[in-house]
Write a protein that holds these residues in place. Structure first.
Motif, PDB file in Angstrom:
ATOM      1  N   CYS A 104       0.798  -1.226   0.000  1.00 36.11           N
ATOM      2  CA  CYS A 104       0.000   0.000   0.000  1.00 36.11           C
ATOM      3  C   CYS A 104       0.830   1.275   0.000  1.00 36.11           C
ATOM      4  CB  CYS A 104      -0.920   0.015   1.225  1.00 36.11           C
ATOM      5  SG  CYS A 104      -1.874  -1.480   1.443  1.00 36.11           S
ATOM      6  N   HIS A 105       2.126   1.158   0.213  1.00 34.83           N
ATOM      7  CA  HIS A 105       2.975   2.339   0.292  1.00 34.83           C
ATOM      8  C   HIS A 105       3.701   2.587  -1.021  1.00 34.83           C
ATOM      9  CE1 HIS A 105       3.210   1.468   4.871  1.00 34.83           C
ATOM     10  NE2 HIS A 105       2.334   2.438   4.664  1.00 34.83           N
ATOM     11  N   GLY A 106       4.423   3.690  -1.058  1.00 37.66           N
ATOM     12  CA  GLY A 106       5.360   3.913  -2.132  1.00 37.66           C
ATOM     13  C   GLY A 106       4.824   4.682  -3.329  1.00 37.66           C
ATOM     14  N   LEU A 107       5.670   4.767  -4.337  1.00 31.95           N
ATOM     15  CA  LEU A 107       5.402   5.617  -5.486  1.00 31.95           C
ATOM     16  C   LEU A 107       4.168   5.268  -6.315  1.00 31.95           C
ATOM     17  CD1 LEU A 107       8.806   6.612  -7.072  1.00 31.95           C
ATOM     18  CD2 LEU A 107       6.928   8.096  -6.443  1.00 31.95           C
ATOM     19  N   PRO A 108       3.818   3.994  -6.530  1.00 32.46           N
ATOM     20  CA  PRO A 108       2.652   3.733  -7.381  1.00 32.46           C
ATOM     21  C   PRO A 108       1.415   4.488  -6.927  1.00 32.46           C
ATOM     22  CG  PRO A 108       3.804   1.700  -6.916  1.00 32.46           C
ATOM     23  CD  PRO A 108       4.433   2.747  -6.054  1.00 32.46           C
ATOM     24  N   ILE A 109       1.216   4.557  -5.617  1.00 32.30           N
ATOM     25  CA  ILE A 109       0.036   5.245  -5.083  1.00 32.30           C
ATOM     26  C   ILE A 109       0.311   6.740  -4.953  1.00 32.30           C
ATOM     27  CG2 ILE A 109      -1.407   5.487  -3.021  1.00 32.30           C
ATOM     28  CD1 ILE A 109      -0.931   2.330  -2.770  1.00 32.30           C
ATOM     29  N   GLU A 110       1.472   7.082  -4.419  1.00 27.57           N
ATOM     30  CA  GLU A 110       1.815   8.496  -4.261  1.00 27.57           C
ATOM     31  C   GLU A 110       1.779   9.217  -5.615  1.00 27.57           C
ATOM     32  OE1 GLU A 110       5.408  11.196  -2.329  1.00 27.57           O
ATOM     33  OE2 GLU A 110       5.270   9.053  -1.916  1.00 27.57           O
ATOM     34  N   TRP A 111       2.244   8.536  -6.643  1.00 30.53           N
ATOM     35  CA  TRP A 111       2.266   9.124  -7.980  1.00 30.53           C
ATOM     36  C   TRP A 111       0.849   9.442  -8.462  1.00 30.53           C
ATOM     37  CZ3 TRP A 111       6.013  11.364 -10.411  1.00 30.53           C
ATOM     38  CH2 TRP A 111       5.969  11.579 -11.783  1.00 30.53           C
ATOM     39  N   LYS A 112      -0.104   8.565  -8.157  1.00 29.68           N
ATOM     40  CA  LYS A 112      -1.492   8.805  -8.554  1.00 29.68           C
ATOM     41  C   LYS A 112      -2.055  10.047  -7.868  1.00 29.68           C
ATOM     42  CE  LYS A 112      -2.336   5.200 -11.236  1.00 29.68           C
ATOM     43  NZ  LYS A 112      -2.788   5.340 -12.638  1.00 29.68           N
ATOM     44  N   ILE A 113      -1.749  10.209  -6.593  1.00 34.41           N
ATOM     45  CA  ILE A 113      -2.248  11.388  -5.872  1.00 34.41           C
ATOM     46  C   ILE A 113      -1.579  12.654  -6.408  1.00 34.41           C
ATOM     47  CG2 ILE A 113      -2.558  12.446  -3.612  1.00 34.41           C
ATOM     48  CD1 ILE A 113      -4.140   9.844  -4.111  1.00 34.41           C
ATOM     49  N   GLU A 114      -0.283  12.556  -6.695  1.00 32.27           N
ATOM     50  CA  GLU A 114       0.404  13.715  -7.266  1.00 32.27           C
ATOM     51  C   GLU A 114      -0.208  14.101  -8.610  1.00 32.27           C
ATOM     52  OE1 GLU A 114       4.603  14.003  -7.469  1.00 32.27           O
ATOM     53  OE2 GLU A 114       4.922  12.964  -5.561  1.00 32.27           O
ATOM     54  N   GLU A 115      -0.577  13.102  -9.409  1.00 29.77           N
ATOM     55  CA  GLU A 115      -1.205  13.393 -10.704  1.00 29.77           C
ATOM     56  C   GLU A 115      -2.491  14.183 -10.525  1.00 29.77           C
ATOM     57  OE1 GLU A 115      -1.680   9.574 -12.518  1.00 29.77           O
ATOM     58  OE2 GLU A 115       0.245   9.676 -13.569  1.00 29.77           O
ATOM     59  N   GLN A 116      -3.235  13.855  -9.477  1.00 32.12           N
ATOM     60  CA  GLN A 116      -4.478  14.599  -9.215  1.00 32.12           C
ATOM     61  C   GLN A 116      -4.175  16.058  -8.908  1.00 32.12           C
ATOM     62  OE1 GLN A 116      -6.647  12.530  -6.136  1.00 32.12           O
ATOM     63  NE2 GLN A 116      -6.579  10.565  -7.232  1.00 32.12           N
ATOM     64  N   TYR A 117      -3.100  16.311  -8.147  1.00 32.22           N
ATOM     65  CA  TYR A 117      -2.718  17.694  -7.853  1.00 32.22           C
ATOM     66  C   TYR A 117      -2.227  18.406  -9.113  1.00 32.22           C
ATOM     67  CZ  TYR A 117      -3.269  17.279  -2.811  1.00 32.22           C
ATOM     68  OH  TYR A 117      -3.794  17.130  -1.551  1.00 32.22           O
ATOM     69  N   ARG A 118      -1.410  17.688  -9.900  1.00 30.21           N
ATOM     70  CA  ARG A 118      -0.894  18.315 -11.119  1.00 30.21           C
ATOM     71  C   ARG A 118      -2.021  18.670 -12.078  1.00 30.21           C
ATOM     72  NH1 ARG A 118       3.396  14.594 -10.348  1.00 30.21           N
ATOM     73  NH2 ARG A 118       2.356  13.020 -11.630  1.00 30.21           N
ATOM     74  N   ALA A 119      -3.035  17.801 -12.131  1.00 29.28           N
ATOM     75  CA  ALA A 119      -4.171  18.084 -13.016  1.00 29.28           C
ATOM     76  C   ALA A 119      -4.892  19.359 -12.609  1.00 29.28           C
ATOM     77  CB  ALA A 119      -5.136  16.902 -13.008  1.00 29.28           C
ATOM     78  N   LYS A 120      -4.823  19.706 -11.323  1.00 30.95           N
ATOM     79  CA  LYS A 120      -5.467  20.930 -10.828  1.00 30.95           C
ATOM     80  C   LYS A 120      -4.501  22.105 -10.789  1.00 30.95           C
ATOM     81  CE  LYS A 120      -6.802  18.819  -7.022  1.00 30.95           C
ATOM     82  NZ  LYS A 120      -7.443  18.541  -5.703  1.00 30.95           N
ATOM     83  N   GLY A 121      -3.263  21.873 -11.297  1.00 32.83           N
ATOM     84  CA  GLY A 121      -2.273  22.932 -11.311  1.00 32.83           C
ATOM     85  C   GLY A 121      -1.711  23.242  -9.945  1.00 32.83           C
ATOM     86  N   GLU A 122      -1.777  22.270  -9.022  1.00 33.04           N
ATOM     87  CA  GLU A 122      -1.305  22.467  -7.666  1.00 33.04           C
ATOM     88  C   GLU A 122      -0.073  21.601  -7.397  1.00 33.04           C
ATOM     89  OE1 GLU A 122      -4.528  21.595  -5.064  1.00 33.04           O
ATOM     90  OE2 GLU A 122      -5.903  23.004  -6.025  1.00 33.04           O
ATOM     91  N   SER A 123       0.664  21.927  -6.356  1.00 34.42           N
ATOM     92  CA  SER A 123       1.843  21.168  -5.965  1.00 34.42           C
ATOM     93  C   SER A 123       1.566  20.420  -4.675  1.00 34.42           C
ATOM     94  CB  SER A 123       3.036  22.096  -5.775  1.00 34.42           C
ATOM     95  OG  SER A 123       4.132  21.381  -5.212  1.00 34.42           O
ATOM     96  N   LYS A 124       1.905  19.166  -4.661  1.00 34.16           N
ATOM     97  CA  LYS A 124       1.680  18.370  -3.450  1.00 34.16           C
ATOM     98  C   LYS A 124       2.614  18.799  -2.324  1.00 34.16           C
ATOM     99  CE  LYS A 124       5.211  15.107  -3.144  1.00 34.16           C
ATOM    100  NZ  LYS A 124       5.832  14.422  -2.029  1.00 34.16           N
TER     101      LYS A 124
END
Length: 970
Positions: A104-124
């Motif tokens: 459940c940890h690590g980049l595969p999941i973190e990357w998905k959440i970061e993509e959601q922020y990037r799509a909104k033009g925000e920085s995690k």
């Protein structure tokens, strides 16, 4: 066979069953899943093991998939294989446990959440880290529920009500505890060395997180001028590299001590060329011609002046090509080191290798061994892959841009080299290059401070049975593991034998932190650099148990964990997270060791994953366990190949050749997917596609028909019908012999995880030896005999066959065998998955009988082939119209055939066996010598009940019947 008249038809013992020809699996399988859930099958099997008390435990430890998307066909292959292992072991009398789990940890999941922020033009980076981690947790929870349902739909059994999750608080606590063991046993250290780094993801990567793809790279030939006074001063050593961006970090050049080198001079130049007449280059003789060609110099434009010996090279110093460049601020003015190294090759390039130890492992190891790291390590490249702002000429340029594409750094460096006269040639090359398997972007080697587990340092835990270092323990443990296939042993052994220290740290947010403190101002080599205090460790673990790893990142965490024992201003809290492979490598601790339903000795009987996990989970689990418990966490390892399309191509969404498990299940049912797994050689790559699945479905239908025939024949069978083996006809005893042979084959095959071998043996037996031979012969007795020993023996054998085939096949065809079982044994508590494979008496084996019936079957093949010719020629419509003459040369074989009812075996109304010489017109089958057939039609009238053509038909009490049928009618 069927009676011609209605009144006789009603007297036949025709098969009776509601078992449908059409399976309807996609619709019906979910009903059985609900039934199993209501029955609590997995729990009842565990209770059964406790009640019986003598079942040997068997634990398959689940390698955790990532909770970040729908299942692909590789997931299905993996989980189905695991399920077949667990079910077969259970049905062979083990207490087979399977606890599914998720990473459940690590980049595969973190990357998905970061993509959601990037799509909104925000920085995690602007989000509170605990809030960000909570978003990651919720994302994982959602996909765990989805994947759990998808796995269960495949018929996979296990402790689904309580899986293991690496993000559970208890798990996070134990992962931290396992890390603390490295902290306390002296294997943890902070070092600065080149690691594979993803500029896009801004983190270090493990080898298992990297995949290789073709990449087009710049390639350059660069001149390093000889600075040492003497005959070679002013000449240039030429290097070749595919990473121009490493030139600003160059600290040395190395050569091969045993190579032949020469001094070459340019005597002429074409119009466009970076070489000048009079230039002198030192090159490996083997590669000089190629280098000159790259510089656009024809063979008549250069000459070899003389040899340059290794002794002469050893006394030289070189200038960096950017040394003294206007505006360089002296960045590259120091002379470059020049020495021999054993990793130089003369297969390509120039015979010299430029060294940037901050960006290459071999160069790093060379200068570490020389004790010169402080002189050669640079920190020019930042975590986002840009050059530090104050680097002359190149500050702020990108090696890769934000999308992982070629940045502007390489071009800037090449242009500057051209400007200062440091370039001899340039070009491009397509080669295999490491990429992050998550972002799919290229990675670089970058020197950064990281935390490592030393694998060649003595582990201070006193567990030295397998060795004193992690590497020694791992290599020793590998030879104590059973590998399936055996090649897996060599693969992991060679990897661990050559691997560097384990990079434990990641510069990310979602995971278990490295729960340690380092002393401010202290050097990593200082004895008090790391805080090693059991009381501090205990406070951390207590908090993680209650709050999870988020506790590490909450305000006041440092003060809370240090307590009153230490001054918080003197210590720095490490906020890197652990490599996710450490998480999954630690699962043995919080699943096998920590859970009541884990393993009594904390070890798994089997780890089962794809071949890529030799560098992944098998590898990290071995290293982690060798650092904490002193040996491997598994007794056996099974590996399977990858899934390919029907043409053997790698599956790709862009190519449209993927096969989604969900679509296969919707069209065919999960049992067809399971059957595909069982029919395949999983040790190699497996092909799947529409045509292959059609073939699997056709085979399934044949097997289903076999089971349906048995069910029909067993209608109203009771114990009163049972016949003892010693009272059975030879044909039935031959079937029992085959069952005894198959029981050994099945048990041995399942024990060796040879599902293909087991299924092929059972499929051939069911469709060839049963359907096409035994059932074909015994239909007549089953349908037309009265209450005879022959009919009761056949039904007894059918019952024995039923119990073995259903249980033998239940681990593979979990839904279909349940359907077959319930057709005979309905009831709320009934399930084939609650029973074991029945024991098969060894005295059923009868090799002399088997040899005898092998002769019978060989002779039968000639007869049936001869009759097929007559049927094709429309001479007869059915075999019962024939009474062939069979000529048998061998007297012993003739005796054998006369000792059995050979006409019944050949399904003819009569048959004549003779040792007379074969006439010329007799039918012959080339592969069966000494047996020929002369066709003759049967004489007599056709029995209106059994359809045999016999002379006595019409001479009995019941009109139009033969003697057998007349007696059956009473």
């Amino acid at each position: 066979m069927c009676a011609d008249t209605p009144e006789y038809k009603d007297t036949l013992n025709l098969p009776k069953t509601d078992f449908p020809m059409r399976a309807g699996l996609p619709k019906r399988e979910p009903e059985w899943l609900e039934r199993w859930n209501a029955l609590r099958i997995y729990t009842r099997l565990r209770d059964k093991a406790v009640a019986e008390g003598d079942r040997t435990p068997f634990t398959l430890h689940d390698g955790p998939p990532y909770a970040n998307g729908h299942l692909h066909i590789g997931h299905a292959l993996n989980k189905i294989l695991k399920d077949m292992v667990v079910r077969s072991q259970q049905m062979m009398g083990r207490d087979a446990r399977y606890i599914p789990g998720w990473d459940c940890h690590g980049l595969p999941i973190e990357w998905k959440i970061e993509e959601q922020y990037r799509a909104k033009g925000e920085s995690k980076d602007k989000v509170d880290i605990v809030d960000f981690r909570q978003e990651c947790r919720k994302f994982a929870e959602g996909w765990i529920d989805v994947q759990r349902d998808e796995f269960k739909r495949l018929g996979v059994t296990g402790k689904w009500s309580k899986p293991y999750l690496t993000m559970d608080f208890r798990a996070e606590r134990i992962i931290a505890e396992e890390f603390q063991k490295f902290l306390m046993n002296g294997t943890l250290y902070q070092g600065s060395k080149p690691v594979m780094w993803s500029p896009v993801e801004k983190t270090a990567l493990a080898e298992a997180e990297v995949e290789y793809h073709d990449k087009e790279s710049f390639t350059i030939w660069v001149k390093f001028e000889v600075a040492t006074e003497g005959d070679l001063q002013g000449a240039s050593v030429v290097i070749w590299t595919t990473t121009p961006w490493t030139i600003p970090s160059n600290k040395a050049v190395v050569y091969g001590e045993d190579f032949a080198y020469g001094l070459y001079e340019v005597t002429g130049t074409p119009e466009q060329c970076w070489a000048n007449v009079g230039d002198r280059f030192i090159l490996a003789d083997k590669l000089a011609g190629d280098v000159m060609g790259r510089a656009r110099l024809e063979p008549d434009m250069w000459k070899r002046v003389r040899d340059v010996s290794a002794e002469e090279l050893s006394g030289l110093s070189l200038k960096h090509p950017l040394a003294g460049a206007e505006g360089s601020n002296g960045e590259w003015d120091d002379l470059r080191d020049f020495r021999a190294a054993d990793f130089v090759t003369d297969e390509e390039g120039t015979g010299f290798v430029h060294c940037a130890p901050s960006h290459g492992m071999e160069e790093y190891e060379l200068y570490r061994g020389l004790g010169m790291l402080e002189q050669v390590i640079t920190y020019n490249v930042l975590d986002d892959g840009t050059f530090r702002e104050d680097l002359p000429f190149f500050g702020g340029t990108e090696i890769l841009n934000r999308k992982g594409k070629e940045g502007n750094a390489n071009k800037a460096i090449i242009d500057k080299l051209v400007e200062v006269g440091g370039l001899l040639a340039r070009g491009k090359i397509k080669h295999s290059y490491p990429h992050s398997w998550r972002s799919k972007a290229p990675v670089i080697y970058r020197n950064t401070p990281q935390w490592f587990a030393a694998i060649d340092r003595a582990v201070g835990d006193g567990q030295d049975a397998c060795g004193t270092t992690i590497r020694e323990r791992a290599l020793t443990s590998i030879d104590q593991v059973k590998w399936t296939p055996k090649t897996g042993r060599n693969r992991l052994y060679s990897m661990i034998e050559a691997r560097p220290d384990w990079v434990l740290s990641r510069q990310r947010a979602w995971g278990v932190p490295l729960t340690c403190f380092k002393k401010k101002g202290a050097m990593p080599t200082d004895a008090d650099f790391l805080l090693r205090d059991e009381k501090v460790n205990a406070r951390i673990l207590e908090a993680f148990e209650e709050e999870g790893a988020d506790a590490w990142y909450k305000p006041g965490a440092k003060e809370r964990f240090l307590g009153n024992d230490y001054d918080p201003s003197e210590w720095e809290k490490v906020d890197d997270i652990l490599d996710v492979w450490f998480d999954s490598g630690s699962t043995h601790a919080f699943v096998l060791r920590d859970r009541e339903d884990g393993s009594e000795d904390g070890m798994a009987d089997l780890y089962l994953e794809g071949t890529d996990q030799h560098r992944g989970w098998f590898h990290s689990s071995m290293l982690q366990a060798c650092g904490t418990i002193g040996h491997a966490p598994y007794r056996g390892v099974l590996t399977h190949g990858f899934t390919l399309d029907e043409k053997g191509n790698k599956m790709s969404k862009s190519l449209g050749n993927t096969v989604a498990p969900e679509e296969v299940v919707k069209q065919y049912g999960a049992d067809i997917l399971r059957l595909w797994v069982a029919q395949s050689d999983y040790t190699a790559d497996l092909r799947i596609g529409p045509e292959i699945l059609k073939g699997v479905a056709d085979g399934y239908r044949r097997l289903r028909n076999t089971m349906r025939f048995m069910l029909g024949a067993l209608s109203h069978f009771s114990e009163e019908d049972r016949v003892a083996p010693e009272d059975m006809p030879e044909l039935e005893r031959w079937v029992l012999h085959r069952l005894a042979e198959l029981d050994h084959k099945v048990r041995t095959g399942y024990a060796e995880y040879d599902f293909q071998g087991v299924f092929q043996a059972l499929f051939n037996f069911a469709t060839v030896e049963l359907s096409a031979f035994y059932f074909d012969i015994r239909k007549d007795a089953l349908y037309c005999d009265g209450d005879t020993t022959r009919r009761r023996a056949a039904r007894t054998v059918m019952d024995i066959l039923f119990h073995r085939l259903t249980t033998w096949l239940a681990p593979v065809l979990v839904f279909t065998m349940e359907e077959v079982w319930l057709e005979r044994f309905p009831g709320e508590e009934s399930s084939v998955h609650l029973v074991d494979i029945p024991e098969t008496p060894a005295d059923w084996l009868d090799e002399p009988l088997a040899q005898k019936w092998a002769h019978v079957r060989r002779a039968r093949r000639v007869v049936t082939a001869a009759l097929e010719v007559q049927r094709t020629d429309k001479v007869i419509g059915a075999s019962l119209e024939a009474a062939p003459v069979v000529h048998v040369e061998d007297a012993e074989m003739l005796k054998v055939l006369k000792s059995v009812n050979f006409e019944d075996i050949c399904i003819t109304s009569a048959i004549w066996l003779t040792g007379d010489p074969s006439p010329a017109e007799a039918y012959r089958l080339p592969e069966v010598e000494g047996v020929t057939v002369v066709f003759e039609k049967a004489e007599g009238e056709k029995c209106q009940r059994c359809w045999k053509i016999l002379p006595d038909v019409g001479t009995h009490k019941h009109p139009g019947t033969c003697k057998r049928c007349d007696e059956a009618l009473g």
